[in-house]
Design a protein around this motif. Sequence first.
Motif, PDB file in Angstrom:
ATOM      1  N   GLU A  70      53.726 -22.155 -85.069  1.00  0.00           N
ATOM      2  CA  GLU A  70      52.764 -21.052 -85.140  1.00  0.00           C
ATOM      3  C   GLU A  70      52.867 -20.331 -86.490  1.00  0.00           C
ATOM      4  O   GLU A  70      53.958 -20.103 -87.010  1.00  0.00           O
ATOM      5  N   LYS A  71      51.716 -19.937 -87.020  1.00  0.00           N
ATOM      6  CA  LYS A  71      51.634 -19.230 -88.294  1.00  0.00           C
ATOM      7  C   LYS A  71      51.536 -17.723 -88.059  1.00  0.00           C
ATOM      8  O   LYS A  71      51.231 -17.255 -86.980  1.00  0.00           O
ATOM      9  N   ASN A  72      51.797 -16.967 -89.125  1.00  0.00           N
ATOM     10  CA  ASN A  72      51.594 -15.513 -89.148  1.00  0.00           C
ATOM     11  C   ASN A  72      52.389 -14.764 -88.077  1.00  0.00           C
ATOM     12  O   ASN A  72      51.900 -13.819 -87.454  1.00  0.00           O
ATOM     13  N   ILE A  73      53.619 -15.171 -87.877  1.00  0.00           N
ATOM     14  CA  ILE A  73      54.502 -14.447 -86.979  1.00  0.00           C
ATOM     15  C   ILE A  73      54.970 -13.161 -87.683  1.00  0.00           C
ATOM     16  O   ILE A  73      55.472 -13.216 -88.806  1.00  0.00           O
ATOM     17  N   PRO A  74      54.800 -11.995 -87.050  1.00  0.00           N
ATOM     18  CA  PRO A  74      55.156 -10.727 -87.714  1.00  0.00           C
ATOM     19  C   PRO A  74      56.647 -10.627 -88.013  1.00  0.00           C
ATOM     20  O   PRO A  74      57.482 -11.228 -87.332  1.00  0.00           O
ATOM     21  N   LEU A  75      56.973  -9.829 -89.021  1.00  0.00           N
ATOM     22  CA  LEU A  75      58.351  -9.748 -89.495  1.00  0.00           C
ATOM     23  C   LEU A  75      59.273  -9.016 -88.527  1.00  0.00           C
ATOM     24  O   LEU A  75      60.497  -9.127 -88.638  1.00  0.00           O
ATOM     25  N   ASN A  76      58.720  -8.260 -87.588  1.00  0.00           N
ATOM     26  CA  ASN A  76      59.534  -7.577 -86.578  1.00  0.00           C
ATOM     27  C   ASN A  76      59.566  -8.340 -85.253  1.00  0.00           C
ATOM     28  O   ASN A  76      59.866  -7.783 -84.198  1.00  0.00           O
ATOM     29  N   PHE A  77      59.292  -9.619 -85.318  1.00  0.00           N
ATOM     30  CA  PHE A  77      59.279 -10.493 -84.142  1.00  0.00           C
ATOM     31  C   PHE A  77      60.695 -10.853 -83.708  1.00  0.00           C
ATOM     32  O   PHE A  77      61.587 -11.077 -84.540  1.00  0.00           O
TER      33      PHE A  77
ATOM     34  N   GLU B  53      68.954  -9.258 -89.592  1.00  0.00           N
ATOM     35  CA  GLU B  53      68.286  -8.955 -90.864  1.00  0.00           C
ATOM     36  C   GLU B  53      66.799  -9.186 -90.663  1.00  0.00           C
ATOM     37  O   GLU B  53      66.409  -9.950 -89.782  1.00  0.00           O
ATOM     38  N   PRO B  54      65.942  -8.516 -91.433  1.00  0.00           N
ATOM     39  CA  PRO B  54      64.498  -8.728 -91.268  1.00  0.00           C
ATOM     40  C   PRO B  54      64.106 -10.173 -91.590  1.00  0.00           C
ATOM     41  O   PRO B  54      64.725 -10.823 -92.445  1.00  0.00           O
ATOM     42  N   LEU B  55      63.109 -10.671 -90.894  1.00  0.00           N
ATOM     43  CA  LEU B  55      62.559 -11.976 -91.256  1.00  0.00           C
ATOM     44  C   LEU B  55      61.936 -11.879 -92.647  1.00  0.00           C
ATOM     45  O   LEU B  55      61.414 -10.831 -93.025  1.00  0.00           O
ATOM     46  N   LYS B  56      61.975 -12.966 -93.389  1.00  0.00           N
ATOM     47  CA  LYS B  56      61.436 -12.992 -94.747  1.00  0.00           C
ATOM     48  C   LYS B  56      59.920 -13.134 -94.714  1.00  0.00           C
ATOM     49  O   LYS B  56      59.378 -13.923 -93.941  1.00  0.00           O
TER      50      LYS B  56
ATOM     51  N   ALA C  99      54.448 -14.044 -91.278  1.00  0.00           N
ATOM     52  CA  ALA C  99      53.326 -13.369 -91.933  1.00  0.00           C
ATOM     53  C   ALA C  99      53.856 -12.592 -93.145  1.00  0.00           C
ATOM     54  O   ALA C  99      55.009 -12.759 -93.552  1.00  0.00           O
ATOM     55  N   ASP C 100      53.032 -11.707 -93.684  1.00  0.00           N
ATOM     56  CA  ASP C 100      53.442 -10.909 -94.840  1.00  0.00           C
ATOM     57  C   ASP C 100      53.986  -9.545 -94.440  1.00  0.00           C
ATOM     58  O   ASP C 100      54.649  -8.877 -95.248  1.00  0.00           O
ATOM     59  N   ASP C 101      53.702  -9.124 -93.205  1.00  0.00           N
ATOM     60  CA  ASP C 101      54.070  -7.768 -92.792  1.00  0.00           C
ATOM     61  C   ASP C 101      54.572  -7.755 -91.352  1.00  0.00           C
ATOM     62  O   ASP C 101      54.402  -8.720 -90.608  1.00  0.00           O
ATOM     63  N   ALA C 102      55.144  -6.617 -90.978  1.00  0.00           N
ATOM     64  CA  ALA C 102      55.489  -6.366 -89.580  1.00  0.00           C
ATOM     65  C   ALA C 102      54.213  -6.024 -88.811  1.00  0.00           C
ATOM     66  O   ALA C 102      53.195  -5.638 -89.397  1.00  0.00           O
ATOM     67  N   ASP C 103      54.267  -6.177 -87.510  1.00  0.00           N
ATOM     68  CA  ASP C 103      53.127  -5.840 -86.640  1.00  0.00           C
ATOM     69  C   ASP C 103      53.329  -4.428 -86.097  1.00  0.00           C
ATOM     70  O   ASP C 103      54.284  -4.165 -85.370  1.00  0.00           O
TER      71      ASP C 103
END
Length: 222
Positions: free
Chosen positions: A27-34, A84-87, A123-127
């Motif tokens: 899956e694409k565009n998974i948010p960084l706070n996932f 750690e946050p996802l990249k 993705a590029d950002d958190a949701d």
Amino acid sequence: QEINFVTGNTVDVRSSGIRDKNFLDNEKNIPLNFIPKVYFSERIDEVGINSSSMYLQNITENRKVSTTLTLSEDRKAISLTPDEPLKAGNYRYRVYVNYCNTGLVDYSGNNLASCTYGEFYTADDADVAAPVIVSSNVNEGMIDLAVNTPFKFNFDEPLDVSCLANATITLSDGVNTYEVDASLTNSRRTLLLKSSENLAASTDYSLVVEGLCDYVGLAADT
């Protein structure tokens, strides 16, 4: 210490398996706070849960990501909270589950019948925005709806399967309540609801859906 319990009526000799994940493969565009989560068909024994039996790998950078593993209250799901946050920016991640045969067992000691993984891309950002309905095939006040109409609601982002499993969905004519089968389609962006039986002709109905959420747990506006 005294512990009370109730037995079933079977002998468990079958290995448990993966029932689902809270993301689709590749899956694409998974948010960084996932927070990745894996669901199992049976209760998992916590003694086998460790960073070898289940872990998150940053494939893009070829390194293991430190995570906190949490067993759900019903013991049928394990979440991996990254330390750690996802990249950001289409980084490729892989969730390894019992790879290979490294300790995950059910309550009877049967080894998890999986040697598998699932991948996603960031993705590029958190949701931070709750999911909203962008279209549907049924609207407030609609008339002359066919009695066998399935209800479809399209959202602006994917919905979480665990929230759907615990959602409250009520279809009623004011007197009777009807059983509804609920599923997610279209890469989990479409909620599909089907009544267990045809509805009565020329009758007023109400449909209430509560408890849906997106991949990071933000409640849907329904």
